[in-house]
Design a protein around this motif. Sequence first.
Motif, PDB file in Angstrom:
ATOM      1  N   VAL A  49       1.185   4.478 -12.111  1.00 51.13           N
ATOM      2  CA  VAL A  49       1.401   3.229 -12.498  1.00 51.13           C
ATOM      3  C   VAL A  49       3.141   3.279 -13.449  1.00 51.13           C
ATOM      4  O   VAL A  49       3.329   1.785 -13.690  1.00 51.13           O
ATOM      5  N   ASP A  50       3.007   4.112 -14.256  1.00 56.84           N
ATOM      6  CA  ASP A  50       4.352   4.503 -14.980  1.00 56.84           C
ATOM      7  C   ASP A  50       5.335   3.821 -14.244  1.00 56.84           C
ATOM      8  O   ASP A  50       6.390   3.652 -14.531  1.00 56.84           O
ATOM      9  N   LYS A  51       5.876   4.597 -12.749  1.00 55.66           N
ATOM     10  CA  LYS A  51       6.439   5.133 -12.040  1.00 55.66           C
ATOM     11  C   LYS A  51       6.280   3.065 -11.347  1.00 55.66           C
ATOM     12  O   LYS A  51       7.939   3.118 -11.181  1.00 55.66           O
ATOM     13  N   LEU A  52       5.583   2.170 -11.060  1.00 60.00           N
ATOM     14  CA  LEU A  52       5.419   1.403 -11.175  1.00 60.00           C
ATOM     15  C   LEU A  52       6.267   0.514 -11.516  1.00 60.00           C
ATOM     16  O   LEU A  52       7.494  -0.180 -11.734  1.00 60.00           O
ATOM     17  N   MET A  53       6.364   0.353 -13.118  1.00 63.69           N
ATOM     18  CA  MET A  53       6.214  -0.245 -14.342  1.00 63.69           C
ATOM     19  C   MET A  53       7.990   0.052 -14.456  1.00 63.69           C
ATOM     20  O   MET A  53       8.708  -0.606 -14.699  1.00 63.69           O
ATOM     21  N   PHE A  54       8.582   1.226 -14.170  1.00 60.64           N
ATOM     22  CA  PHE A  54       9.650   1.889 -13.998  1.00 60.64           C
ATOM     23  C   PHE A  54      10.406   0.933 -12.697  1.00 60.64           C
ATOM     24  O   PHE A  54      11.757   0.724 -13.496  1.00 60.64           O
ATOM     25  N   GLU A  55      10.032   1.312 -11.580  1.00 59.13           N
ATOM     26  CA  GLU A  55      10.828   0.547 -10.800  1.00 59.13           C
ATOM     27  C   GLU A  55      10.958  -0.770 -10.737  1.00 59.13           C
ATOM     28  O   GLU A  55      12.251  -1.503 -10.422  1.00 59.13           O
ATOM     29  N   TYR A  56       9.884  -1.836 -11.066  1.00 60.05           N
ATOM     30  CA  TYR A  56      10.336  -2.909 -11.183  1.00 60.05           C
ATOM     31  C   TYR A  56      10.013  -3.517 -12.804  1.00 60.05           C
ATOM     32  O   TYR A  56       9.466  -4.492 -13.218  1.00 60.05           O
ATOM     33  N   GLN A  57      10.531  -3.327 -13.831  1.00 60.91           N
ATOM     34  CA  GLN A  57      10.361  -3.459 -14.714  1.00 60.91           C
ATOM     35  C   GLN A  57      10.938  -4.467 -15.618  1.00 60.91           C
ATOM     36  O   GLN A  57      10.822  -5.005 -16.587  1.00 60.91           O
ATOM     37  N   ASN A  58      12.191  -5.548 -14.449  1.00 66.05           N
ATOM     38  CA  ASN A  58      12.083  -6.952 -14.460  1.00 66.05           C
ATOM     39  C   ASN A  58      11.527  -7.628 -14.090  1.00 66.05           C
ATOM     40  O   ASN A  58      11.544  -8.567 -14.377  1.00 66.05           O
ATOM     41  N   ARG A  59      10.729  -7.225 -13.534  1.00 66.27           N
ATOM     42  CA  ARG A  59       9.502  -8.161 -13.266  1.00 66.27           C
ATOM     43  C   ARG A  59       7.665  -8.006 -13.540  1.00 66.27           C
ATOM     44  O   ARG A  59       7.563  -9.285 -14.202  1.00 66.27           O
ATOM     45  N   LEU A  60       7.192  -7.099 -14.099  1.00 68.59           N
ATOM     46  CA  LEU A  60       6.173  -6.642 -14.935  1.00 68.59           C
ATOM     47  C   LEU A  60       6.215  -6.523 -15.975  1.00 68.59           C
ATOM     48  O   LEU A  60       7.219  -6.206 -17.290  1.00 68.59           O
ATOM     49  N   LEU A  71      14.097  11.402 -18.326  1.00 70.10           N
ATOM     50  CA  LEU A  71      15.076  12.264 -17.086  1.00 70.10           C
ATOM     51  C   LEU A  71      14.092  12.880 -16.031  1.00 70.10           C
ATOM     52  O   LEU A  71      14.598  12.526 -15.222  1.00 70.10           O
ATOM     53  N   ASN A  72      12.651  12.822 -16.566  1.00 67.93           N
ATOM     54  CA  ASN A  72      11.502  13.014 -15.496  1.00 67.93           C
ATOM     55  C   ASN A  72      11.680  12.031 -14.546  1.00 67.93           C
ATOM     56  O   ASN A  72      10.857  12.506 -13.131  1.00 67.93           O
ATOM     57  N   LEU A  73      11.511  10.644 -14.717  1.00 68.15           N
ATOM     58  CA  LEU A  73      11.520   9.689 -13.440  1.00 68.15           C
ATOM     59  C   LEU A  73      12.390   9.770 -12.577  1.00 68.15           C
ATOM     60  O   LEU A  73      12.854   9.037 -11.761  1.00 68.15           O
ATOM     61  N   ARG A  74      13.843  10.286 -12.851  1.00 68.85           N
ATOM     62  CA  ARG A  74      14.599  10.928 -11.691  1.00 68.85           C
ATOM     63  C   ARG A  74      15.057  12.143 -11.663  1.00 68.85           C
ATOM     64  O   ARG A  74      16.053  12.944 -11.389  1.00 68.85           O
ATOM     65  N   SER A  75      13.624  12.996 -11.755  1.00 71.04           N
ATOM     66  CA  SER A  75      13.597  14.486 -11.445  1.00 71.04           C
ATOM     67  C   SER A  75      14.028  15.313 -12.226  1.00 71.04           C
ATOM     68  O   SER A  75      14.946  16.634 -11.249  1.00 71.04           O
ATOM     69  N   SER A 102       0.405  -1.509   0.314  1.00 73.05           N
ATOM     70  CA  SER A 102      -0.220  -0.346  -0.031  1.00 73.05           C
ATOM     71  C   SER A 102       0.979   1.153  -0.277  1.00 73.05           C
ATOM     72  O   SER A 102       1.861   0.813   0.309  1.00 73.05           O
ATOM     73  N   HIS A 103       0.597   2.123  -0.711  1.00 74.48           N
ATOM     74  CA  HIS A 103       1.636   3.306  -0.630  1.00 74.48           C
ATOM     75  C   HIS A 103       0.562   4.376  -1.151  1.00 74.48           C
ATOM     76  O   HIS A 103      -0.263   4.638  -1.900  1.00 74.48           O
ATOM     77  N   ASN A 104       1.292   6.215  -0.539  1.00 73.01           N
ATOM     78  CA  ASN A 104       1.070   6.898  -1.041  1.00 73.01           C
ATOM     79  C   ASN A 104       1.297   7.347  -2.116  1.00 73.01           C
ATOM     80  O   ASN A 104       2.799   7.874  -2.183  1.00 73.01           O
ATOM     81  N   PHE A 105       0.810   8.585  -3.819  1.00 66.54           N
ATOM     82  CA  PHE A 105       0.952   8.859  -4.360  1.00 66.54           C
ATOM     83  C   PHE A 105       0.739  10.131  -4.814  1.00 66.54           C
ATOM     84  O   PHE A 105      -0.719  10.458  -4.853  1.00 66.54           O
ATOM     85  N   LYS A 106       1.307  11.604  -4.308  1.00 70.51           N
ATOM     86  CA  LYS A 106       0.954  12.387  -4.742  1.00 70.51           C
ATOM     87  C   LYS A 106      -0.282  12.755  -3.789  1.00 70.51           C
ATOM     88  O   LYS A 106      -1.527  13.361  -4.730  1.00 70.51           O
ATOM     89  N   GLY A 107      -0.412  12.085  -2.635  1.00 73.22           N
ATOM     90  CA  GLY A 107      -1.824  12.396  -2.380  1.00 73.22           C
ATOM     91  C   GLY A 107      -2.566  11.546  -1.994  1.00 73.22           C
ATOM     92  O   GLY A 107      -3.871  11.582  -1.165  1.00 73.22           O
ATOM     93  N   ALA A 108      -2.588  10.939  -3.146  1.00 71.16           N
ATOM     94  CA  ALA A 108      -4.028   9.291  -2.839  1.00 71.16           C
ATOM     95  C   ALA A 108      -3.217   7.621  -2.474  1.00 71.16           C
ATOM     96  O   ALA A 108      -1.946   7.922  -3.064  1.00 71.16           O
ATOM     97  N   TRP A 109      -4.163   7.533  -2.383  1.00 71.00           N
ATOM     98  CA  TRP A 109      -3.540   5.572  -1.142  1.00 71.00           C
ATOM     99  C   TRP A 109      -3.646   4.691  -2.395  1.00 71.00           C
ATOM    100  O   TRP A 109      -4.844   5.061  -3.147  1.00 71.00           O
ATOM    101  N   ARG A 127      -4.559  10.387 -13.390  1.00 67.23           N
ATOM    102  CA  ARG A 127      -3.471  10.506 -13.349  1.00 67.23           C
ATOM    103  C   ARG A 127      -2.774   9.282 -12.159  1.00 67.23           C
ATOM    104  O   ARG A 127      -1.580   8.282 -12.114  1.00 67.23           O
ATOM    105  N   THR A 128      -3.740   8.685 -11.779  1.00 65.89           N
ATOM    106  CA  THR A 128      -3.545   7.113 -11.774  1.00 65.89           C
ATOM    107  C   THR A 128      -2.428   6.021 -12.881  1.00 65.89           C
ATOM    108  O   THR A 128      -1.444   5.618 -12.165  1.00 65.89           O
ATOM    109  N   PHE A 129      -2.422   6.562 -13.601  1.00 67.92           N
ATOM    110  CA  PHE A 129      -1.723   5.940 -14.632  1.00 67.92           C
ATOM    111  C   PHE A 129      -0.191   6.543 -14.720  1.00 67.92           C
ATOM    112  O   PHE A 129       0.982   6.555 -15.189  1.00 67.92           O
ATOM    113  N   ASP A 130      -0.315   7.790 -14.239  1.00 63.84           N
ATOM    114  CA  ASP A 130       1.739   8.295 -13.093  1.00 63.84           C
ATOM    115  C   ASP A 130       2.154   7.478 -12.534  1.00 63.84           C
ATOM    116  O   ASP A 130       2.979   6.846 -12.499  1.00 63.84           O
TER     117      ASP A 130
END
Length: 664
Positions: free
Chosen positions: A86-97, A212-216, A39-46, A81-84
């Motif tokens: 999703v994109d973050k999770l896809m990037f962080e777990y790209q070797n699994r998902l 670049l954006n994923l790395r701020s 469970s995680h809070n992302f940009k103010g949404a759970w 914004r839910t898809f933002d």
Amino acid sequence: MTETGIHPNVSLKKAGIRHTEQNIIEYFSALFSISFAKSHNFKGAWYNFAFLKPTTELKEKYRFQSEMLLITNSYENFDTRTFDYVDKLMFEYQNRLDKLCVILISGDKKIKSKITSLAQQNPETRIIIPFSYLDFFKSNPQEIIKQRLKEFFYGRDLFAFESPLQNDAYFYGRTETVQFFYDKYKSGENSGLFGLRKIGKTSVLYALKRYLNLRSESAVFIDCQEPAFHKRRWNESLEFISNQLLNEIINSTHPELNIKLSTNYTEKDASTSFEEDMIKIHDAIGGNRLLLIFDEIENITFDISPSEHWTSDNDFILFWQSIRSIYQKNQGLFSFIIAGVNPKTIETGLIGSYDNPIYRMITPTYLKLFNHSNVSDMVKNIGNYMGLDFDEEIITFLTDDFGGHPFLIRQVCSKIHRETTSKRPAKVTKFYYREQKENFDRHLSDYVELIVDVLKNWYPQEFELLEHLVLGNLKEFEKISSISDKTINHLLGYNLIEKSDNDVYHVKINAVKNYILDQTKIQHSYAKIEDKWATITKKRNSLELKLRNVLKLSLRFKFGSAKSKSEFLKIIEEKRRERLNNLNLNEIFSDSGEVYFLDIQKYISKNWADFEKIFVDKGKFEIYMGLSNENRIDAHAKDINQEDMTITLSALSWLTEKCDNFLE
């Protein structure tokens, strides 16, 4: 074999997942193995999410390759914004998902219709399998899950993308290229990306910006093809870049940013203001280097820009003098990347009597075509989700026939999808491919023309060299190529030609070779004026009949039989309208009717929204209709030169094909 259930190391309760969502995930555990949850809070949404490992049965049925992401959001109004996240999770777990498929459970009661609508509007959307929380309060939720999986797989055409890819879901074969340009940016180097039209340059640039954006880190994407950019003078363009960059940063990585940019972008002060604004933005986001991305660079390039001030005035010189000077003075402030078809921008030393500010400042990098492995990954992986199993030999055919050009290959696969039985999964055999090869070539002729026309119109020497090679005029080929290495190096860079071990050149993309051969046949087939008259008259008369049928059917479909006539007659001048009013719709559109070619064009152009899906490109439609009407050489008893003859036949063929596709 993967078992169902929740892995012993996974505790939904300890992961902080609420009771309701625990129950939902447990329903999925009857069909999948739950390997991870959080469970995680992302940009103010759970959000709650879990990884689902498909069983062998599901892998065989839906061709799942990796674990699938299940994500829940309990809010009653779904927010994209839910898809933002999703994109973050896809990037962080790209070797699994699995990057293409997501199971979404939403508190929105209308989530299914919203996702369906989203997929229709944006074909690049991932395969989203939507569920409402209410679905899990009905009897037999497992059956609902099975039905929903079946419903949202196989139906969509995942190959049919004509625009650059704006997310990683369908992005294949370019990861190393993105990393290469990212490394250039990190080291403060400038770079250039070049290659054929539709080869994927813009998709690479979008991917780089996402990286670049994923790395701020911050980048601005400037589409030089937009009149909003190339219509501006050089000083206004600098102001446009600084404002776009600030907006991008606020919208993507630093929403809290509140800085005021200069408004003093006169010709005298623009360079200074731009430098001050770039430093201001750079410092406000923590001192990270900025990246300026210029796509379709031809549009602000001397000699070939559609805007006169870039073509003939000194705007190109002044613009790049400013950027080069600021870049050299401020180490770590920004770097830039330019992209286009041809590296003319950086290979021309003198522009008029002035030195080119970015001459030799960048080493050009050409975007390569896909190799056999890249083609296999793209075609088989996407095909799997659509229930299409391609013979291995087809991968070889696609690679050879289209040289590994990813866009052309996707268009062929899209046509295969549309013409393959609706029963899925289905086998696509090498025999079917061979039988349909001519059909595929006809389908791709417009796209191949688009690729080749850039060379023909902007870089005629390169096109002439390619044409001589296709026609086997080796002496002329060697003569032209010996004048300058630059021309042949460009064709090699485009991957249009390749050099064998014994120093013999070959055309690499058979589709381009065949297109040039066909066009050459057209140019040399008509020696007598009577032959030209007969050919154009026959094709034009046939086209006019088809256009009448397209218009008549469209009118009836939209207005019904009773109202169709009156709606059409609105575009006819009053004197003719009175005569036509005495006829019924069939009589008006018959051979002997008084509807003219220009009447058809006028109605379609005025009501373009009704015909956009038929003719696709309004500008092209109007130009081709104009050419077809102007070059009525039989009516005017005049001759026509070879070039105009070729253009007219191309126009007639394009319009006829669009009509045929609709009338089929």
